[in-house]
Design a protein around this motif. Structure first.
Motif, PDB file in Angstrom:
ATOM      1  N   GLN A 163       1.487  -0.955  -0.131  1.00  0.00           N
ATOM      2  CA  GLN A 163      -0.007   0.137   0.426  1.00  0.00           C
ATOM      3  C   GLN A 163       1.152   1.748  -0.397  1.00  0.00           C
ATOM      4  OE1 GLN A 163      -2.894   0.423  -0.040  1.00  0.00           O
ATOM      5  NE2 GLN A 163      -4.667  -1.003   0.443  1.00  0.00           N
ATOM      6  N   ASN A 192     -11.506   6.861  -2.097  1.00  0.00           N
ATOM      7  CA  ASN A 192     -12.114   6.071  -2.342  1.00  0.00           C
ATOM      8  C   ASN A 192     -13.630   6.958  -1.664  1.00  0.00           C
ATOM      9  OD1 ASN A 192      -9.940   4.149  -3.527  1.00  0.00           O
ATOM     10  ND2 ASN A 192     -11.631   4.919  -5.247  1.00  0.00           N
ATOM     11  N   VAL A 216     -10.060   3.758  -8.044  1.00  0.00           N
ATOM     12  CA  VAL A 216      -9.328   3.660  -7.776  1.00  0.00           C
ATOM     13  C   VAL A 216      -8.808   4.233  -8.922  1.00  0.00           C
ATOM     14  CG1 VAL A 216      -6.624   2.178  -6.724  1.00  0.00           C
ATOM     15  CG2 VAL A 216      -9.397   1.767  -5.859  1.00  0.00           C
ATOM     16  N   ARG A 231      -3.762   6.729  -2.206  1.00  0.00           N
ATOM     17  CA  ARG A 231      -2.691   5.658  -1.250  1.00  0.00           C
ATOM     18  C   ARG A 231      -3.770   3.783  -2.741  1.00  0.00           C
ATOM     19  NH1 ARG A 231      -3.174   3.309   3.896  1.00  0.00           N
ATOM     20  NH2 ARG A 231      -0.462   2.811   4.771  1.00  0.00           N
ATOM     21  N   CYS A 232      -2.566   3.039  -3.185  1.00  0.00           N
ATOM     22  CA  CYS A 232      -3.114   2.484  -3.566  1.00  0.00           C
ATOM     23  C   CYS A 232      -2.184   0.732  -3.357  1.00  0.00           C
ATOM     24  CB  CYS A 232      -3.837   2.627  -5.399  1.00  0.00           C
ATOM     25  SG  CYS A 232      -2.053   3.398  -5.537  1.00  0.00           S
TER      26      CYS A 232
END
Length: 294
Positions: A163, A192, A216, A231-232
């Protein structure tokens, strides 16, 4: 023979949202499927379907019987495949499950190269972001991100994803680079959901997102255009990081990486189409740049 055919039709309910879609999948009419279920219920003396004004659902006995049917029919298919030589030749239908963005950024070229190498295999790809039940849904192989629960499935590790927090160079030039998760409250956050709840090593961030995106991919696109910090998982942005369109931020505060596995059911007894796909994916994914992020 009729009982076997009825079990095949009942197994068509696996992974289908309705009787109508199951009938289409089995290439029979709705009444034919209903009659098959009725014969099974009469033979078993138990209700497999619960009917109400809101539709038709499996009973608890129906769920258990469906799982058994899928397992038994797969065993029959495996026996026939062995007799026909399918254990030494990759052919037939292969149902594969994977996360949506993982497919777009990692798996798409792997699927294409597999089909080129094994032209007698017909791939059916399912794209969802949940943990599937391979037996009940009639799936052959799944690519899963995250810790695996205990199960009888065979799991082969291929790497880890993280992440990560990132932003475009233009955004950082205009707004500065955060040095600690607490600094993020002074930045434009893209997420999200609102409010934002992000876990970091040793701390948590609770803040308001400046931009909320339904997907996303939408959040990543906004970050690429300088809208803020996103952030993903690392795999949908690994090419942007390598190309310099996005910069990785606060790497020392990232949560622990998550494992990625290729999961399947039958182990060494799996037909060649399953074993060939698993071997192809494991070899390619272990070398993929998406998993090389330290």
């Amino acid at each position: 023979m009729e009982r076997y055919r009825d079990m095949q039709l009942f197994a068509a309910l696996a992974g289908q949202p309705s009787l109508a879609s199951a009938a289409r999948s089995a290439q029979v009419s709705g009444p034919t499927l209903v009659r098959a279920v009725a014969r099974l219920e009469a033979r078993l003396r138990v209700a497999l379907l619960a009917r109400s004004t809101r539709g038709v659902n499996l009973t608890d006995a129906g769920h258990a019987y469906l799982a058994d049917c899928v397992h038994l029919l797969a065993a029959v298919d495996a026996a026939e495949a062995s007799a026909k030589g399918l254990h030494v030749q990759a052919q037939g239908n292969l149902r594969v499950f994977m996360p949506l963005l993982f497919s777009r950024y990692v798996m798409a070229p792997l699927l294409a190269s597999y089909m080129d190498r094994y032209p007698a295999v017909q791939l059916v790809a399912h794209y969802h972001d949940y943990y599937p039940n391979l037996h009940e849904e009639g799936l052959d192989v799944a690519i899963l991100v995250g810790e695996l629960p205990s199960s009888s499935l065979i799991a082969r590790p291929v790497g880890h994803v993280r992440q990560i927090l990132c932003a475009s160079p233009d955004y950082l030039a205009a707004h500065g680079e955060p040095r600690h998760p607490d600094d993020l409250k002074q930045h434009r956050l893209i997420a999200n959901a609102n409010p934002v709840h992000w876990e970091f090593q040793g701390c948590q961030l609770k803040a308001r997102a400046r931009l909320s995106c339904a997907t996303v991919q939408g959040a990543i696109n906004a970050a690429l255009h300088g809208a803020g910090l996103v952030r993903c998982f690392s795999y949908p942005v690994h090419e942007h990081l390598l190309g310099g369109q996005l910069c990785r931020l606060l790497p020392s505060y990232e949560p622990a990486p998550l494992p990625v596995h290729v999961v399947y059911r039958e182990g060494r007894h799996a037909p060649m189409r399953v074993r060939s796909f698993v071997d192809h994916c494991v070899a390619a994914l272990r070398e993929h740049p998406a998993f090389q992020l330290a």
